[in-house]
Enzyme design. Sequence first.
Site, PDB file in Angstrom:
ATOM      1  N   GLY A 130       0.801  -1.228   0.000  1.00  0.00           N
ATOM      2  CA  GLY A 130       0.000   0.000   0.000  1.00  0.00           C
ATOM      3  C   GLY A 130       0.823   1.263   0.000  1.00  0.00           C
ATOM      4  N   SER A 133       6.066   5.272  -3.568  1.00  0.00           N
ATOM      5  CA  SER A 133       7.059   6.340  -3.446  1.00  0.00           C
ATOM      6  C   SER A 133       6.965   7.092  -2.121  1.00  0.00           C
ATOM      7  CB  SER A 133       6.897   7.331  -4.602  1.00  0.00           C
ATOM      8  OG  SER A 133       7.175   6.709  -5.843  1.00  0.00           O
ATOM      9  N   PRO A 241      20.582   9.360  -3.867  1.00  0.00           N
ATOM     10  CA  PRO A 241      21.197   9.943  -5.068  1.00  0.00           C
ATOM     11  C   PRO A 241      22.036   8.952  -5.865  1.00  0.00           C
ATOM     12  CG  PRO A 241      21.298  11.520  -3.283  1.00  0.00           C
ATOM     13  CD  PRO A 241      20.780  10.234  -2.695  1.00  0.00           C
ATOM     14  N   GLU A 243      21.693   5.675  -5.932  1.00  0.00           N
ATOM     15  CA  GLU A 243      20.769   4.719  -6.542  1.00  0.00           C
ATOM     16  C   GLU A 243      20.151   5.318  -7.800  1.00  0.00           C
ATOM     17  OE1 GLU A 243      16.524   2.420  -5.641  1.00  0.00           O
ATOM     18  OE2 GLU A 243      17.551   3.470  -4.021  1.00  0.00           O
ATOM     19  N   GLN A 280      13.665   9.922 -45.723  1.00  0.00           N
ATOM     20  CA  GLN A 280      13.935  11.158 -44.976  1.00  0.00           C
ATOM     21  C   GLN A 280      13.389  11.098 -43.555  1.00  0.00           C
ATOM     22  OE1 GLN A 280      11.812  15.023 -45.634  1.00  0.00           O
ATOM     23  NE2 GLN A 280      13.824  15.724 -46.354  1.00  0.00           N
ATOM     24  N   HIS A 339      11.323  -0.384 -36.552  1.00  0.00           N
ATOM     25  CA  HIS A 339      11.438  -1.816 -36.848  1.00  0.00           C
ATOM     26  C   HIS A 339      10.149  -2.374 -37.467  1.00  0.00           C
ATOM     27  CE1 HIS A 339      15.044  -1.729 -34.333  1.00  0.00           C
ATOM     28  NE2 HIS A 339      15.296  -2.976 -34.669  1.00  0.00           N
ATOM     29  N   GLU A 368       7.284  11.516 -11.333  1.00  0.00           N
ATOM     30  CA  GLU A 368       6.530  12.570 -10.642  1.00  0.00           C
ATOM     31  C   GLU A 368       7.215  12.973  -9.331  1.00  0.00           C
ATOM     32  OE1 GLU A 368       4.314  10.714 -13.679  1.00  0.00           O
ATOM     33  OE2 GLU A 368       5.210   9.744 -11.924  1.00  0.00           O
TER      34      GLU A 368
END
Length: 381
Positions: A130, A133, A241, A243, A280, A339, A368
């Site tokens: 739950g 971040s 930082p 990481e 092009q 591709h 975010e």
Amino acid sequence: MERTIFEPEHDLFRESFRKFLDQHVAANHEQWEHDGIVDRTVWLEAGKQGFLGMAVPEEYGGGGVKDFRYNAVVTEEVTYGQYSGLGFGLHNDVIAPYLLELANEEQKQRWLPGFCSGEIITAIAMTEPGTGSDLQGIKTRAVKDGDDWILNGSKTFITNGVNADIVIVVAQTDPAKGAMGFSLLVVERGMAGFERGRNLDKIGLKAQDTAELSFQDVRVPGKNLLGAEGQGFIHLMQNLPQERLSIAVMAAAAMEGSLKGTIQYVRDRKAFGKPIGAQQNTRFVLAELATKTTAVRVFVDRCIELLNQEKLTVEEAAMAKYWSTEEQLDLITKCLQLHGGYGYMREYPIAKAYMDARVQTIYGGTTEIMKEIIGRSLKLA
């Protein structure tokens, strides 16, 4: 654009690591993708050859050189080869600083030799079912019982979660203190009540074991407290930082590898009687992507230099992580489009790059969250 951050010793290290990958990983990685986990023997071989714990002092079995450029070489070569199952980056770039900077002498003697030899595989458990971040929303709880801690809770999306022998667990130890009420506890394989759930079925990074972990009345000895009690959140902020820069290094290498492969593809593939590369639109798209790849590489290399000088800020690391990974996704999407239908076939490297890349803007802090960190630093209000 010529890179200037490496010395001859880094080039030799790169050559040795490439040979290691060719001999011990290349022929096995497809099977590991199928199995959802790499064989532990590859960790032992990496340790034997000096590719684990490069920054760990020699007295504990490490390389004795604190230089993130060696870490970058490992990450780049793993990325170029698309050997995404290897969890060496988490081990070297994320866990090593915690053990080197926070562990006491007894803990270093206990864990670092195995860390460097590959006998001890490591993980860190922050994310919960739950809580993503928002680290301050962590619910896993540890309560003092004499000299020990009783740990309860669950974690998810834990890289190296199945293979890990020690896991740094972020837990509440004093809920009343908010951000100052978190601590880091090291849970070891075999502790009663420590269980691993399923090896999660991801859309990419198939060979990388990513697991759910549960802790039910796990008795963690007091000697397994890492760092200072109540300082867990601060310890996390100090190490994030590096990481995030590690993820940016991966993004830059993935951009280079995907661009190189796509250029070769459009040279060889014909449509309407001539190579796709002669169109092009193809030239314009690749001109844009080549420019962005170069810009990302230059910025990431500069961040590597700043990290080595201990000058990389939290905001700069957030910039590197957010920008490089978003550019990585954009580049790979456009390369896959060039591709055509073959880009959708899993046998083509660009398809694997597409699946493996999607998580880059999510783990280590979402785009975010990175923007929030950067935005707050501008002191707009």
